[in-house]
Design a protein around this motif. Structure first.
Motif, PDB file in Angstrom:
ATOM      1  N   ASN A 162       0.712  -1.129   0.045  1.00  0.00           N
ATOM      2  CA  ASN A 162       0.130   0.076  -0.003  1.00  0.00           C
ATOM      3  C   ASN A 162       0.841   0.984   0.059  1.00  0.00           C
ATOM      4  OD1 ASN A 162      -2.398  -1.263  -0.025  1.00  0.00           O
ATOM      5  ND2 ASN A 162      -2.957  -0.983   2.035  1.00  0.00           N
ATOM      6  N   GLY A 163       0.265   2.221  -0.843  1.00  0.00           N
ATOM      7  CA  GLY A 163       1.228   3.499  -0.685  1.00  0.00           C
ATOM      8  C   GLY A 163       0.512   4.547  -0.017  1.00  0.00           C
ATOM      9  N   ASN A 164      -0.470   4.301   1.109  1.00  0.00           N
ATOM     10  CA  ASN A 164      -1.085   5.616   1.663  1.00  0.00           C
ATOM     11  C   ASN A 164      -0.821   5.073   3.055  1.00  0.00           C
ATOM     12  OD1 ASN A 164      -2.856   6.801   3.020  1.00  0.00           O
ATOM     13  ND2 ASN A 164      -4.393   7.086   1.287  1.00  0.00           N
ATOM     14  N   GLN A 165      -0.091   6.285   3.767  1.00  0.00           N
ATOM     15  CA  GLN A 165       0.142   6.185   5.145  1.00  0.00           C
ATOM     16  C   GLN A 165      -0.851   5.505   6.081  1.00  0.00           C
ATOM     17  OE1 GLN A 165       0.048   9.007   3.671  1.00  0.00           O
ATOM     18  NE2 GLN A 165      -0.354  10.546   4.913  1.00  0.00           N
ATOM     19  N   HIS A 166      -2.157   6.219   5.548  1.00  0.00           N
ATOM     20  CA  HIS A 166      -3.278   5.765   6.620  1.00  0.00           C
ATOM     21  C   HIS A 166      -3.346   4.211   6.856  1.00  0.00           C
ATOM     22  CE1 HIS A 166      -4.150   9.911   6.816  1.00  0.00           C
ATOM     23  NE2 HIS A 166      -4.529  10.047   5.628  1.00  0.00           N
ATOM     24  N   PHE A 167      -3.058   3.684   5.838  1.00  0.00           N
ATOM     25  CA  PHE A 167      -3.351   2.042   6.080  1.00  0.00           C
ATOM     26  C   PHE A 167      -2.083   1.556   6.664  1.00  0.00           C
ATOM     27  CE2 PHE A 167      -5.917   3.564   2.516  1.00  0.00           C
ATOM     28  CZ  PHE A 167      -7.188   3.323   3.018  1.00  0.00           C
ATOM     29  N   ARG A 168      -1.039   2.139   6.951  1.00  0.00           N
ATOM     30  CA  ARG A 168       0.336   1.447   6.977  1.00  0.00           C
ATOM     31  C   ARG A 168       0.670   1.744   8.569  1.00  0.00           C
ATOM     32  NH1 ARG A 168       3.604   0.453   2.832  1.00  0.00           N
ATOM     33  NH2 ARG A 168       5.465   1.088   4.231  1.00  0.00           N
ATOM     34  N   ARG A 169       0.709   3.172   9.015  1.00  0.00           N
ATOM     35  CA  ARG A 169       1.324   3.641  10.263  1.00  0.00           C
ATOM     36  C   ARG A 169       1.088   2.834  11.565  1.00  0.00           C
ATOM     37  NH1 ARG A 169       2.473   9.670  11.075  1.00  0.00           N
ATOM     38  NH2 ARG A 169       3.600   8.912  12.823  1.00  0.00           N
ATOM     39  N   ASN A 170      -0.370   2.595  11.613  1.00  0.00           N
ATOM     40  CA  ASN A 170      -0.420   1.934  12.906  1.00  0.00           C
ATOM     41  C   ASN A 170      -0.279   0.294  12.990  1.00  0.00           C
ATOM     42  OD1 ASN A 170      -1.644   4.211  13.955  1.00  0.00           O
ATOM     43  ND2 ASN A 170      -3.880   3.598  13.193  1.00  0.00           N
ATOM     44  N   TYR A 171       0.279  -0.085  12.117  1.00  0.00           N
ATOM     45  CA  TYR A 171       0.524  -1.438  11.782  1.00  0.00           C
ATOM     46  C   TYR A 171       1.885  -1.883  11.521  1.00  0.00           C
ATOM     47  CZ  TYR A 171      -4.434  -1.170  11.472  1.00  0.00           C
ATOM     48  OH  TYR A 171      -5.421  -0.823  11.765  1.00  0.00           O
ATOM     49  N   GLU A 172       2.992  -0.721  11.593  1.00  0.00           N
ATOM     50  CA  GLU A 172       4.406  -0.868  11.227  1.00  0.00           C
ATOM     51  C   GLU A 172       4.927  -1.505  12.337  1.00  0.00           C
ATOM     52  OE1 GLU A 172       5.299   3.102   9.960  1.00  0.00           O
ATOM     53  OE2 GLU A 172       4.971   2.763   7.993  1.00  0.00           O
ATOM     54  N   PRO A 173       6.090  -2.372  12.167  1.00  0.00           N
ATOM     55  CA  PRO A 173       6.778  -2.325  10.776  1.00  0.00           C
ATOM     56  C   PRO A 173       6.178  -3.529   9.982  1.00  0.00           C
ATOM     57  CG  PRO A 173       8.020  -3.523  12.623  1.00  0.00           C
ATOM     58  CD  PRO A 173       6.664  -2.727  13.204  1.00  0.00           C
ATOM     59  N   LEU A 174       6.054  -3.135   8.652  1.00  0.00           N
ATOM     60  CA  LEU A 174       5.644  -4.026   7.837  1.00  0.00           C
ATOM     61  C   LEU A 174       6.485  -5.110   6.938  1.00  0.00           C
ATOM     62  CD1 LEU A 174       2.962  -1.618   6.550  1.00  0.00           C
ATOM     63  CD2 LEU A 174       2.471  -3.414   7.946  1.00  0.00           C
ATOM     64  N   LEU A 175       6.312  -5.564   5.895  1.00  0.00           N
ATOM     65  CA  LEU A 175       7.127  -6.528   5.027  1.00  0.00           C
ATOM     66  C   LEU A 175       8.216  -5.707   4.637  1.00  0.00           C
ATOM     67  CD1 LEU A 175       7.028  -9.402   3.958  1.00  0.00           C
ATOM     68  CD2 LEU A 175       6.191  -8.290   1.921  1.00  0.00           C
ATOM     69  N   PRO A 176       9.611  -6.058   4.798  1.00  0.00           N
ATOM     70  CA  PRO A 176      10.783  -5.446   4.321  1.00  0.00           C
ATOM     71  C   PRO A 176      10.815  -5.764   2.940  1.00  0.00           C
ATOM     72  CG  PRO A 176      11.298  -7.701   5.521  1.00  0.00           C
ATOM     73  CD  PRO A 176       9.781  -7.137   5.894  1.00  0.00           C
ATOM     74  N   GLY A 177      11.693  -5.036   2.164  1.00  0.00           N
ATOM     75  CA  GLY A 177      11.808  -5.254   0.977  1.00  0.00           C
ATOM     76  C   GLY A 177      10.624  -4.661  -0.070  1.00  0.00           C
ATOM     77  N   VAL A 178       9.995  -3.661   0.301  1.00  0.00           N
ATOM     78  CA  VAL A 178       9.134  -2.997  -0.426  1.00  0.00           C
ATOM     79  C   VAL A 178       9.470  -1.409  -0.661  1.00  0.00           C
ATOM     80  CG1 VAL A 178       6.450  -2.297  -0.800  1.00  0.00           C
ATOM     81  CG2 VAL A 178       7.217  -4.509   0.362  1.00  0.00           C
ATOM     82  N   TYR A 179       9.302  -0.985  -2.217  1.00  0.00           N
ATOM     83  CA  TYR A 179       9.719   0.578  -2.179  1.00  0.00           C
ATOM     84  C   TYR A 179       8.755   1.195  -3.346  1.00  0.00           C
ATOM     85  CZ  TYR A 179      14.088  -1.628  -0.717  1.00  0.00           C
ATOM     86  OH  TYR A 179      14.946  -2.506   0.288  1.00  0.00           O
ATOM     87  N   HIS A 180       8.537   2.125  -2.853  1.00  0.00           N
ATOM     88  CA  HIS A 180       7.387   3.140  -3.630  1.00  0.00           C
ATOM     89  C   HIS A 180       7.786   4.188  -4.533  1.00  0.00           C
ATOM     90  CE1 HIS A 180       5.315   1.179  -0.194  1.00  0.00           C
ATOM     91  NE2 HIS A 180       4.172   1.227  -1.063  1.00  0.00           N
ATOM     92  N   LEU A 181       7.168   4.168  -5.864  1.00  0.00           N
ATOM     93  CA  LEU A 181       7.347   5.276  -6.761  1.00  0.00           C
ATOM     94  C   LEU A 181       6.081   6.180  -6.632  1.00  0.00           C
ATOM     95  CD1 LEU A 181       8.004   3.021  -9.891  1.00  0.00           C
ATOM     96  CD2 LEU A 181       9.721   4.133  -8.434  1.00  0.00           C
ATOM     97  N   PRO A 182       6.388   7.498  -7.053  1.00  0.00           N
ATOM     98  CA  PRO A 182       5.139   8.494  -6.981  1.00  0.00           C
ATOM     99  C   PRO A 182       3.938   8.063  -7.772  1.00  0.00           C
ATOM    100  CG  PRO A 182       7.424   9.663  -7.391  1.00  0.00           C
ATOM    101  CD  PRO A 182       7.638   7.945  -7.652  1.00  0.00           C
ATOM    102  N   ALA A 183       2.974   8.315  -7.449  1.00  0.00           N
ATOM    103  CA  ALA A 183       1.600   8.009  -8.195  1.00  0.00           C
ATOM    104  C   ALA A 183       1.607   9.009  -9.391  1.00  0.00           C
ATOM    105  CB  ALA A 183       0.474   8.538  -7.421  1.00  0.00           C
ATOM    106  N   PRO A 184       0.872   8.298 -10.533  1.00  0.00           N
ATOM    107  CA  PRO A 184       0.951   9.144 -11.738  1.00  0.00           C
ATOM    108  C   PRO A 184      -0.095  10.362 -11.861  1.00  0.00           C
ATOM    109  CG  PRO A 184      -0.054   7.065 -12.095  1.00  0.00           C
ATOM    110  CD  PRO A 184       0.504   6.924 -10.712  1.00  0.00           C
ATOM    111  N   TRP A 185      -0.113  11.142 -10.777  1.00  0.00           N
ATOM    112  CA  TRP A 185      -1.296  12.071 -10.422  1.00  0.00           C
ATOM    113  C   TRP A 185      -0.941  13.592 -10.978  1.00  0.00           C
ATOM    114  CZ3 TRP A 185      -2.401  12.590  -4.638  1.00  0.00           C
ATOM    115  CH2 TRP A 185      -3.487  13.169  -4.306  1.00  0.00           C
ATOM    116  N   PRO A 186      -1.705  13.972 -11.722  1.00  0.00           N
ATOM    117  CA  PRO A 186      -1.364  15.304 -12.475  1.00  0.00           C
ATOM    118  C   PRO A 186      -1.868  16.472 -11.390  1.00  0.00           C
ATOM    119  CG  PRO A 186      -2.735  13.984 -14.111  1.00  0.00           C
ATOM    120  CD  PRO A 186      -2.624  13.083 -12.696  1.00  0.00           C
TER     121      PRO A 186
END
Length: 452
Positions: A162-186
């Motif tokens: 997931n690339g949204n902190q709202h679905f991540r922060r309360n459950y970290e640390p998460l799976l290692p080895g995951v990297y994120h690119l920017p969204a294609p968002w004009p």
């Protein structure tokens, strides 16, 4: 069913709701939906409104699809459950796998692994991606690349990509080895441009840079949504997915298309992958596959991956993964009936036509209301991003967004909110008149929240 007073009194008292604060749900009890027909839902107070949410992106055929209901009833009488774990199977799951291979042939997908829903389907794709490389003699390919603002469910694997902190922060640390690119968002991006092609090219360069830094031989897959849904309906430029596919191919990286939302017609094409002209290696989907009438999902698998597994002569290709309800006969029967109905009604064509009308109506709302900072969407998945200041793109306050939703509901349409976004994802069988109702209700909500 208990009486009305009991349900109102106990609303959110014993039940914790997904994606909500338990205390907030108790302070502001959720609407109790008691019945539905066609594209409308009715609450416990007897108020009937158009369902502009489509259940949760999944009730594409509305609530009165009798062929699906009948298929469920018939299967309950014939075989209510049996496992598809090694050694046993059931007839509906065999038939559905065949139908799905035909359905997704244009996407290059020929095998099905059944799950209980979208998060399960994503988890399955992530696991199969790693296992494929192990079977293929490259066990060090374990990393995943994903997009910021992307949403891939709630399991630890899905939450990690997931690339949204709202679905991540309360459950970290998460799976290692995951990297994120920017969204294609004009509308919001780090590149200083609103040109979709330039944004796509810039993300492509960052992807190449990340591959060089990590080492291509350590990366299992890129996972992305063809149109980012829960992140705010972000529609990429037409060059984006073909570019990502080309980069993946050049570096031996699998491409996982998360089509839990976009498969089965919502974008105006039968799949989001087909919309952009690519063929993924794996596809996760669920939601509309049973029209929301039964929890069910599927991970679709390409012929290349299938041959690697099926041609393997040792235990590396043993799929030590599955769910009690994988290939549930009732879900499979419901899905078979759903596929027939969405094909018969050609809901993708209707989604494209009604989506064009809806987009035009939402653009009109933006012209009339300073509260609307951006309008974006395709097919029948749209978002209004609400802002306190257009020039600064300051997100609208929570109470303002809630006011829009509440007044729209009183005006006869339920819409969904997520942060500063108002999300519209109605059933794919809506009419032009229904589109007009949605626009009018949102106009009322925006007028009330914006003070005019």
């Amino acid at each position: 069913m208990r009486e009305t007073n009991f349900l109102i009194e106990n609303n959110a008292r014993q039940l914790w709701h997904p994606m909500a604060h338990p205390a907030d749900m108790q302070a502001n009890p959720p609407r109790i939906i008691t019945s539905a027909r066609g594209v409308e839902i009715t609450d416990i107070h007897g108020k009937t409104v158009l369902d502009g949410v489509g259940g949760l992106w999944n009730v594409n055929l509305g609530y009165s699809c009798d062929p699906i209901k009948q298929a469920i009833k018939d299967q309950l009488d014939e075989l209510p459950y049996y496992s598809t774990f090694r050694g046993t199977t059931n007839a509906p799951s065999i038939e559905l796998a065949y139908e799905l291979a035909e359905w997704f042939k244009s996407d290059g997908l020929s095998r099905a692994f059944f799950t209980s829903g979208g998060s399960d389907s994503v988890e399955t794709c992530l696991r199969l991606a790693r296992q494929y490389h192990r079977v293929n003699g490259q066990p060090e390919r374990t990393k995943f690349i994903a997009l910021k603002k992307g949403y891939h469910g709630t399991h630890f694997g899905g939450a990690s990509v997931n690339g949204n902190q709202h679905f991540r922060r309360n459950y970290e640390p998460l799976l290692p080895g995951v990297y994120h690119l920017p969204a294609p968002w004009p509308y919001r991006n780090p590149f200083g441009t609103e040109d979709g092609a330039e944004i796509a090219a810039a993300i492509g360069r960052l992807f190449e840079e990340e591959i060089a830094f990590q080492g291509a031989d350590t990366i299992a897959a890129l996972i992305l949504e063809p149109v980012l849904g829960s992140g705010g309906i972000i529609v990429p430029h037409e060059s984006f997915l073909p570019l990502m596919r080309e980069i993946c191919d050049r570096h031996g990286i699998l491409l996982i298309a998360d089509e839990v939302i976009t498969a089965f017609g919502r974008t105006g094409a039968w799949t989001g992958s087909r919309l952009w002209g690519i063929k993924p290696d794996l596809m996760s989907t669920a939601k509309a596959i049973t029209n929301g009438y039964f929890p069910f999902g599927v991970a679709m698998i390409s012929e290349t991956i299938a041959q690697a597994f099926e041609g393997n002569k040792n235990t590396l290709a043993t799929i030590s993964h599955g769910y009690t309800y994988s290939g549930h006969p009732i879900g499979a029967a419901a899905a078979i009936a759903t596929l027939k109905e969405i094909r018969r009604l050609d809901v993708a064509t209707n989604a494209a036509a009604r989506g064009a009308e809806l987009g035009q109506g939402l653009d009109g709302l933006k012209a009339r209301h300073e509260l609307v900072g951006d309008v974006r969407g395709i097919g029948l998945m749209w978002a209004l991003e609400l802002v306190g200041d257009r020039a600064k793109k300051t997100p609208a306050a929570k109470d303002v967004v809630q006011k829009v939703q509440d007044v729209a509901y009183e005006a006869g349409v339920l819409v969904r909110t997520s942060g500063a976004n108002v999300i519209i994802s109605p059933p794919l069988v809506i009419t032009a008149g229904d589109v007009a109702r949605i626009v009018a209700a949102l106009d009322a909500g925006l007028s009330a929240a914006g003070g005019r």
